[in-house]
Design a protein around this motif. Structure first.
Motif, PDB file in Angstrom:
ATOM      1  N   GLU A  58       0.830  -1.207   0.000  1.00 36.63           N
ATOM      2  CA  GLU A  58       0.000   0.000   0.000  1.00 36.63           C
ATOM      3  C   GLU A  58       0.863   1.256   0.000  1.00 36.63           C
ATOM      4  OE1 GLU A  58      -2.490  -0.425   3.381  1.00 36.63           O
ATOM      5  OE2 GLU A  58      -3.913  -1.779   2.387  1.00 36.63           O
ATOM      6  N   LEU A  59       1.950   1.203   0.806  1.00 37.93           N
ATOM      7  CA  LEU A  59       2.838   2.350   0.848  1.00 37.93           C
ATOM      8  C   LEU A  59       3.519   2.563  -0.498  1.00 37.93           C
ATOM      9  CD1 LEU A  59       4.085   4.592   2.535  1.00 37.93           C
ATOM     10  CD2 LEU A  59       5.850   2.958   3.270  1.00 37.93           C
ATOM     11  N   GLY A  60       3.911   1.451  -1.121  1.00 37.58           N
ATOM     12  CA  GLY A  60       4.543   1.545  -2.434  1.00 37.58           C
ATOM     13  C   GLY A  60       3.582   2.087  -3.477  1.00 37.58           C
ATOM     14  N   CYS A  61       2.316   1.601  -3.400  1.00 39.19           N
ATOM     15  CA  CYS A  61       1.309   2.107  -4.339  1.00 39.19           C
ATOM     16  C   CYS A  61       1.075   3.604  -4.134  1.00 39.19           C
ATOM     17  CB  CYS A  61       0.004   1.329  -4.168  1.00 39.19           C
ATOM     18  SG  CYS A  61       0.094  -0.379  -4.741  1.00 39.19           S
ATOM     19  N   ALA A  62       1.007   4.015  -2.883  1.00 42.15           N
ATOM     20  CA  ALA A  62       0.799   5.433  -2.586  1.00 42.15           C
ATOM     21  C   ALA A  62       1.965   6.263  -3.093  1.00 42.15           C
ATOM     22  CB  ALA A  62       0.602   5.621  -1.084  1.00 42.15           C
ATOM     23  N   ASN A  63       3.176   5.759  -2.909  1.00 42.02           N
ATOM     24  CA  ASN A  63       4.349   6.500  -3.376  1.00 42.02           C
ATOM     25  C   ASN A  63       4.372   6.600  -4.898  1.00 42.02           C
ATOM     26  OD1 ASN A  63       5.289   6.921  -0.775  1.00 42.02           O
ATOM     27  ND2 ASN A  63       6.519   5.022  -0.769  1.00 42.02           N
ATOM     28  N   ARG A  64       4.030   5.485  -5.564  1.00 44.18           N
ATOM     29  CA  ARG A  64       3.998   5.532  -7.021  1.00 44.18           C
ATOM     30  C   ARG A  64       2.909   6.495  -7.525  1.00 44.18           C
ATOM     31  NH1 ARG A  64       5.243   0.071  -6.253  1.00 44.18           N
ATOM     32  NH2 ARG A  64       3.028  -0.540  -6.300  1.00 44.18           N
ATOM     33  N   MET A  65       1.763   6.498  -6.799  1.00 50.82           N
ATOM     34  CA  MET A  65       0.695   7.414  -7.173  1.00 50.82           C
ATOM     35  C   MET A  65       1.151   8.863  -7.003  1.00 50.82           C
ATOM     36  SD  MET A  65      -3.234   7.477  -5.796  1.00 50.82           S
ATOM     37  CE  MET A  65      -3.461   5.772  -6.290  1.00 50.82           C
ATOM     38  N   ARG A  66       1.871   9.140  -5.920  1.00 46.69           N
ATOM     39  CA  ARG A  66       2.366  10.499  -5.710  1.00 46.69           C
ATOM     40  C   ARG A  66       3.321  10.908  -6.838  1.00 46.69           C
ATOM     41  NH1 ARG A  66       2.939   8.590  -0.292  1.00 46.69           N
ATOM     42  NH2 ARG A  66       1.373   9.524   1.093  1.00 46.69           N
ATOM     43  N   ARG A  67       4.200   9.970  -7.196  1.00 47.82           N
ATOM     44  CA  ARG A  67       5.168  10.280  -8.254  1.00 47.82           C
ATOM     45  C   ARG A  67       4.458  10.525  -9.576  1.00 47.82           C
ATOM     46  NH1 ARG A  67      10.224   6.384  -8.520  1.00 47.82           N
ATOM     47  NH2 ARG A  67      10.784   8.052  -9.986  1.00 47.82           N
ATOM     48  N   ALA A  68       3.457   9.657  -9.853  1.00 47.16           N
ATOM     49  CA  ALA A  68       2.712   9.825 -11.105  1.00 47.16           C
ATOM     50  C   ALA A  68       1.942  11.137 -11.102  1.00 47.16           C
ATOM     51  CB  ALA A  68       1.750   8.642 -11.294  1.00 47.16           C
ATOM     52  N   PHE A  69       1.339  11.462  -9.964  1.00 49.70           N
ATOM     53  CA  PHE A  69       0.572  12.717  -9.876  1.00 49.70           C
ATOM     54  C   PHE A  69       1.495  13.925 -10.028  1.00 49.70           C
ATOM     55  CE2 PHE A  69      -1.561  16.196  -7.721  1.00 49.70           C
ATOM     56  CZ  PHE A  69      -2.857  16.091  -8.196  1.00 49.70           C
ATOM     57  N   SER A  70       2.678  13.825  -9.400  1.00 51.25           N
ATOM     58  CA  SER A  70       3.616  14.962  -9.487  1.00 51.25           C
ATOM     59  C   SER A  70       4.133  15.146 -10.906  1.00 51.25           C
ATOM     60  CB  SER A  70       4.778  14.750  -8.523  1.00 51.25           C
ATOM     61  OG  SER A  70       5.544  13.625  -8.919  1.00 51.25           O
ATOM     62  N   LEU A  71       4.230  14.038 -11.662  1.00 51.09           N
ATOM     63  CA  LEU A  71       4.681  14.155 -13.048  1.00 51.09           C
ATOM     64  C   LEU A  71       3.612  14.779 -13.927  1.00 51.09           C
ATOM     65  CD1 LEU A  71       6.512  10.713 -13.497  1.00 51.09           C
ATOM     66  CD2 LEU A  71       7.554  12.964 -13.233  1.00 51.09           C
ATOM     67  N   ILE A  72       2.328  14.446 -13.644  1.00 57.69           N
ATOM     68  CA  ILE A  72       1.234  14.969 -14.458  1.00 57.69           C
ATOM     69  C   ILE A  72       0.856  16.376 -14.023  1.00 57.69           C
ATOM     70  CG2 ILE A  72      -1.166  14.586 -15.129  1.00 57.69           C
ATOM     71  CD1 ILE A  72      -0.662  11.589 -14.709  1.00 57.69           C
ATOM     72  N   HIS A  73       0.842  16.584 -12.693  1.00 56.04           N
ATOM     73  CA  HIS A  73       0.451  17.906 -12.149  1.00 56.04           C
ATOM     74  C   HIS A  73       1.588  18.425 -11.258  1.00 56.04           C
ATOM     75  CE1 HIS A  73      -3.620  17.113 -13.607  1.00 56.04           C
ATOM     76  NE2 HIS A  73      -3.544  15.912 -13.024  1.00 56.04           N
ATOM     77  N   PRO A  74       2.654  18.866 -11.841  1.00 55.53           N
ATOM     78  CA  PRO A  74       3.800  19.281 -11.018  1.00 55.53           C
ATOM     79  C   PRO A  74       3.519  20.499 -10.152  1.00 55.53           C
ATOM     80  CG  PRO A  74       4.134  19.858 -13.326  1.00 55.53           C
ATOM     81  CD  PRO A  74       2.915  19.021 -13.285  1.00 55.53           C
ATOM     82  N   GLU A  75       2.538  21.309 -10.498  1.00 50.83           N
ATOM     83  CA  GLU A  75       2.244  22.509  -9.737  1.00 50.83           C
ATOM     84  C   GLU A  75       1.156  22.301  -8.689  1.00 50.83           C
ATOM     85  OE1 GLU A  75       4.062  25.109 -10.063  1.00 50.83           O
ATOM     86  OE2 GLU A  75       5.201  24.272 -11.756  1.00 50.83           O
ATOM     87  N   THR A  76       0.599  21.093  -8.599  1.00 51.34           N
ATOM     88  CA  THR A  76      -0.518  20.818  -7.680  1.00 51.34           C
ATOM     89  C   THR A  76      -0.051  19.939  -6.524  1.00 51.34           C
ATOM     90  OG1 THR A  76      -2.043  20.925  -9.542  1.00 51.34           O
ATOM     91  CG2 THR A  76      -2.867  19.918  -7.509  1.00 51.34           C
TER      92      THR A  76
END
Length: 228
Positions: free
Chosen positions: A134-152
């Motif tokens: 779950e922690l790994g999934c959350a971290n990957r989601m954060r990384r993916a979100f930061s790549l798509i929405h770097p300003e959010t």
């Protein structure tokens, strides 16, 4: 026996005039008494002899019975001696069976304890793997979100997603929802800050044994809370 002597013959018998008939009768009576006594003694002796004979027969019968009993006893002792070794083997087998039963009980208990320990270890390992996943999934989601929405800020989207998920689950279960969004967000942020403060109190040794999985992650993947 006495014999009557005619008168004309008395003179011809020498000493006839000196014959004492009373004396003869006394002696005769005494002799007859002696004979009678001898007869009684003989009778007693005969009876005693019969009794002795009967007693001897009983003794012989008892001796015969004793001999038979002795023979039976000897035969029983012989059979007992023949069964002594099988009985000893049976006793050893019973002892061995008892030992094996105790050993089996010990192994059964050890197996049950090992099974319980394995279950506990497996459950703990499963929980750890689930938490890591779950922690790994959350971290990957954060990384993916930061790549798509770097300003959010990812936290804003995460809180919105969690609030929506809780609201849907409450509606499906026909239970009260999490409440107004703004109030819920404030409570959730306060809860996370309290948990973060508690984690900072963990001793260094324990912190070393349980390192923060986000410590070596890029800056944009780390969890941050920002209030606006």
């Amino acid at each position: 026996m006495l014999k009557a002597v005619p008168r004309d013959e008395k003179e011809a018998i020498p000493g006839i005039n000196s014959f004492n008939a009373d004396r003869v009768l006394v002696d005769l009576a005494d002799a007859m008494l002696r004979v009678e006594g001898l007869k009684r003694a003989y009778t007693r002796k005969s009876e005693e002899a019969e009794k002795t004979k009967a007693l001897q027969q009983q003794i012989d019968q008892l001796k015969n019975q004793v001999d038979q009993l002795q023979a039976s006893l000897d035969d029983a002792n012989k059979k007992l001696e023949e069964q002594k070794e099988p009985l000893q083997r049976l006793s050893k087998a019973e002892t061995e069976n008892g030992r094996l039963a105790k050993e089996n009980e010990r192994l059964r208990k050890e197996a049950a304890a090992a099974n319980e320990n394995f279950k506990a270890t497996l459950e703990a390992e499963q929980d750890r793997l689930i938490e890591e996943n779950e922690l790994g999934c959350a971290n990957r989601m954060r990384r993916a979100f930061s790549l798509i929405h770097p300003e959010t800020d990812f936290t804003v989207w995460e809180l919105a997603f969690k609030y929506s998920d809780l609201t849907i689950l409450a509606e499906e279960a026909n239970e009260p929802g999490p409440g107004p969004y703004d109030a819920w967000v404030g409570e959730e942020i306060a809860r996370r800050q309290a948990e973060a403060a508690e984690e900072e109190v963990v001793p260094e040794a324990d912190a070393a044994a349980h390192p923060d999985p986000t410590q070596n992650q890029p800056e944009e993947d780390r969890f941050t809370v920002r209030l606006e």
